[in-house]
Design an enzyme around this catalytic site. Structure first.
Site, short mmCIF file in Angstrom:
data_model
loop_
_atom_site.label_atom_id
_atom_site.label_comp_id
_atom_site.label_asym_id
_atom_site.label_seq_id
_atom_site.Cartn_x
_atom_site.Cartn_y
_atom_site.Cartn_z
N HIS A 35 0.84 -1.20 0.00
CA HIS A 35 0.00 0.00 0.00
C HIS A 35 0.88 1.24 0.00
CE1 HIS A 35 1.08 0.67 4.18
NE2 HIS A 35 0.80 -0.61 4.40
N ASP A 88 3.70 -4.78 3.82
CA ASP A 88 5.15 -4.93 3.80
C ASP A 88 5.60 -6.29 4.33
OD1 ASP A 88 4.18 -4.14 6.29
OD2 ASP A 88 5.93 -2.94 6.80
#
EC number: 3.1.3.2
Length: 467
Positions: free
Chosen positions: A75, A338
């Protein structure tokens, strides 16, 4: 580049004049001037290209034809999480209740400073034009995703010229979903794209982009004994320096650590941060390595469970590569977090697992793992499969840079010959077992990642989560 971004934002602002976050006049000279510290923010700050590009051209080697393209992206830039915001606000409370004039590196607080978290509804969310603290902010997650889309078309547009209808995949985290949607918007209206929203809840089991959430065996305290050996006196020194400059302030080492996060997320929200100027270059290096160390032993090769967690997505990627000739879709784009990218890269062997990071000192020679290089906000990992004459090859492109497989890079553009790659991949997952190692059966009956293959009949539409 920066000017063109500013002009684009200003054009948009004229159409939305009632909601423009104007900021202050002084902002103009500061915005976009702190890119040199992004590599030291542990991936919390804005996107930047992978520094270790080895000078390899990202262009497709001459005479070759792309056969399949995969991308797993993080994102875009965001506000802090609810829990981190609580910690930042605690430090802000100390500063905002200080009754004297600030001195030294905190003197900017005397100049009508505005705290960057204006609305708690923004927490966990993507930074956008609408919720950014400044109209000129070039680092919003929204802008990053749209810019990524235009870069994608410039680099790989030929891959979708004859395939105007395809699926894009995202976890059901709202910020991941928003990034995917902004990316789709950035591609333009010439495509008929179906956005598949895949659950990241633990009940999704193996059928997810976020396998870590389906892993109840994951011990979040694992290897703390190693990480806690790292010398954090630099945090004490920061607190002492600020307290000495400002009598009666009483900041702690925890506050000092929090200021690094404040710095990163404020840049995401307004395009710059005076808080970032508090730190010396040495302090940034110390903080950055702590982030590397923590990640290596909690989300990377230093934690033995990670290769199995990452194998869930890595095995699916290899399966797609093997089916490229029979799959109608040639481009596979996915958006997640992540941690999922770090797990994937660990299994793929892109993150060095031969030399464990030390907590005894900051290593400079031979240390190739830097968290922020791999997963800044908006990170993207491309897997390219291309054919040159009668031979086919695979290579990885991470954040705009070709990153070769260390033991398999003799092909064109430092790629790996396809059969050698499949042998390599088989060795990488040998001994891994996501379902067993993670005890997935205790939370889910789903034992296989299928959404890349059954999306057209299942139509994934998981409810969005604020996380």
């Amino acid at each position: 580049m920066f000017k063109s971004v500013v002009y684009s934002i200003l054009a948009a602002s004229l159409a939305n004049a009632g909601t423009i976050p104007l900021g202050k006049l002084a902002d103009v000279d500061k915005i976009g001037t702190q890119k040199d510290i992004f590599p030291f923010l542990g991936g919390a700050g804005p996107y930047y290209s992978f520094p270790g590009d080895y000078g390899i051209s990202r262009d497709l080697p001459e005479g070759c034809e792309m056969k399949q393209l995969q991308m797993v992206g993080r994102h875009g830039e965001r506000y802090p999480t609810v829990s981190l915001a609580k910690t930042i606000k605690s430090t802000w409370y100390k500063l905002s209740n200080y009754t004297r004039q600030f001195n030294g590196s905190l003197s900017f607080l005397n100049d009508d400073y505005e705290f960057f978290i204006r609305d708690d509804d923004d927490l966990e969310m993507e930074t956008t034009f609408a919720n950014s603290d400044d109209v000129l902010n070039p680092y919003t997650g929204e802008m990053n995703a749209k810019r990524h889309a235009r870069d994608f078309l410039a680099q790989y547009g030929y891959m979708v010229e004859n395939q105007t209808s395809f699926a894009v995949f995202t976890s059901n985290s709202k910020r991941c979903h928003d990034t995917a949607q902004y990316f789709i918007d950035g591609l333009g209206d010439q495509f008929n794209i179906t956005l598949q929203t895949v659950s990241e809840a633990e009940s999704a089991g193996a059928n997810t982009l976020s396998a870590c959430n389906s892993c109840p065996a994951w011990d979040y305290d694992a290897n703390d004994d190693i990480v806690n050996e790292y010398d954090t006196t630099y945090l004490d020194d920061i607190a002492k320096r600020l307290n000495k400059e400002n009598k009666g302030l009483n900041l702690t080492s925890t506050d000092a650590s929090t200021l690094f996060s404040w710095c990163a997320f404020e840049v995401n929200a307004k395009g710059y941060s005076d808080v970032c100027d508090i730190f010396t270059k040495d302090e940034l290096v110390h903080y950055s390595y702590y982030q590397d160390l923590h990640t290596y032993y909690h989300e990377g090769p230093g934690y033995d469970i990670i290769k199995s967690v990452g194998s869930n997505l890595f095995n699916a990627s290899v399966k797609l590569l093997k089916q490229s000739e029979i799959q109608d879709q040639k481009v596979w784009l996915s958006f997640t977090h992540d941690t999922d990218i770090l797990n994937f890269l660990t299994t793929a062997g892109i993150i060095d697992d031969k030399n464990n990071l030390t907590a005894e000192y900051v290593p400079f020679m031979g240390n190739t793992f830097h968290r922020s290089w791999y997963v800044p906000q908006g990170a993207r990992v491309y897997t390219e499969k291309f054919q040159c004459s009668n031979d086919t090859y695979v290579r990885y492109v991470i954040n705009d840079a070709v990153v070769p497989i260390e033991t398999c890079s003799t092909g064109p553009g430092f790629s790996c010959e396809i059969n050698d790659f499949y042998d390599y991949a088989e060795k990488r997952v040998a001994g891994t077992d996501f379902l067993k190692v993670c005890n997935v059966s205790s939370v889910s009956n789903s034992t296989e990642l299928t959404f890349y293959w059954d999306w057209n009949t299942t139509h994934y539409n998981a409810s969005l989560l604020r996380q």
